[in-house]
Design an enzyme around this catalytic site. Structure first.
Site, PDB file in Angstrom:
ATOM      1  N   SER A  41       1.108   5.431  -3.181  1.00 23.76           N
ATOM      2  CA  SER A  41       0.719   6.171  -2.077  1.00 23.76           C
ATOM      3  C   SER A  41       1.914   7.367  -2.115  1.00 23.76           C
ATOM      4  CB  SER A  41       0.657   5.864  -0.769  1.00 23.76           C
ATOM      5  OG  SER A  41       0.615   6.784   0.107  1.00 23.76           O
ATOM      6  N   TYR A  91       2.752   0.475   6.273  1.00 25.11           N
ATOM      7  CA  TYR A  91       2.157   0.904   4.994  1.00 25.11           C
ATOM      8  C   TYR A  91       3.011   1.547   4.203  1.00 25.11           C
ATOM      9  CZ  TYR A  91      -1.455   3.211   2.260  1.00 25.11           C
ATOM     10  OH  TYR A  91      -2.154   3.813   1.123  1.00 25.11           O
TER      11      TYR A  91
END
Length: 249
Positions: free
Chosen positions: A132, A145
């Site tokens: 990501s 995350y």
């Protein structure tokens, strides 16, 4: 996808392949002639699938064995399964940290480890990990995350170095905010989902969220046997958000 068959005869394993980016990747590989095996908690409606929780090593090994038996081997692994987390370092408990890292990081370790013996027998072996932009960009309330995806980025580089001599290519795709069911669930938790979506779109240089199909196309590109020199690479598919700062008029 242009419907060419450059993956004809190759078997692709995709974790988290029943929805979102994983499902789009499964469709894209199938359109190019690949045998597609989806490993997910939920069965795929379109492709051969096997129930698998990547946080359970025994389930992963059994699923990989089932894929190899059904298709006769494994050539490409797409480590896509993952879960999200919202919060600062103060707001996520140890239990949450262990859970997210267990799925997002160790899940990729388990699946790659189980598939490596099969990849060594392949003529076109490749691993593509889904990371990501959070791996390399500081985002508000994404400490856990981001840490998990930063670890995936580093893991990708280390794996590429470890296995390049075996001819196994390892790369990762780095999506920005994608229009997927997972992001939709996050939007539904906002006080004003429509306003939150507009805010996310406004921060994109392209003015829109990334589509799952666009990320899938990048995954296919990284796995393509024609790209023999492509390894240890992170490919951003984020609408330019990680590399551009535009001044809106």
């Amino acid at each position: 996808m242009n419907g060419s068959h450059d993956f004809e005869g190759l078997t692709v394993v995709i974790s988290g392949g029943s929805s979102g980016i994983g499902a789009a990747a499964a469709d894209a590989f199938a359109a190019r002639g690949a045998n597609v095996a989806v490993l997910d908690l939920n069965a795929s409606e379109q492709h051969w699938s096997h129930k698998c929780d990547v946080a359970d090593d025994n389930q992963v090994r059994l699923a990989v064995a089932a894929v190899a038996e059904h298709f006769g081997g494994i050539d490409i692994v797409v480590n896509n399964a993952g879960i999200g987390a919202v919060g600062t370092v103060e707001e996520n408990s140890d239990k949450q940290w262990f859970r997210v890292l267990d799925v997002n990081l160790l899940g990729m370790v388990r699946l790659s480890r189980a598939c490596l013996p099969h990849l060594r027998e392949s003529k076109a072996p490749a691993i593509v990990n889904t990371t990501s932009i959070a791996a390399l960009t500081g985002l508000v309330k994404r400490a856990l995350y981001s840490a998990s995806k930063g670890a995936v980025h580093s893991l990708t580089l280390a794996m590429a170095a470890d296995h390049v001599a075996e001819g196994i290519r390892v790369n990762c795709v780095s999506p920005g905010t994608a229009d997927t069911p997972w992001v939709q669930r996050l939007l539904e938790q906002a006080e004003d989902p429509a306003a939150e979506r507009a805010r996310l779109e406004a921060r994109q240089p392209t003015g829109r969220l990334v589509s799952a199909e666009e990320v899938a196309a990048a995954i296919v590109y990284l796995a393509d046997p024609a790209n023999k020199s492509l390894t240890g690479t992170s490919l951003a598919v984020d609408g330019g958000v990680s590399g551009m700062r535009l001044v809106r008029k």
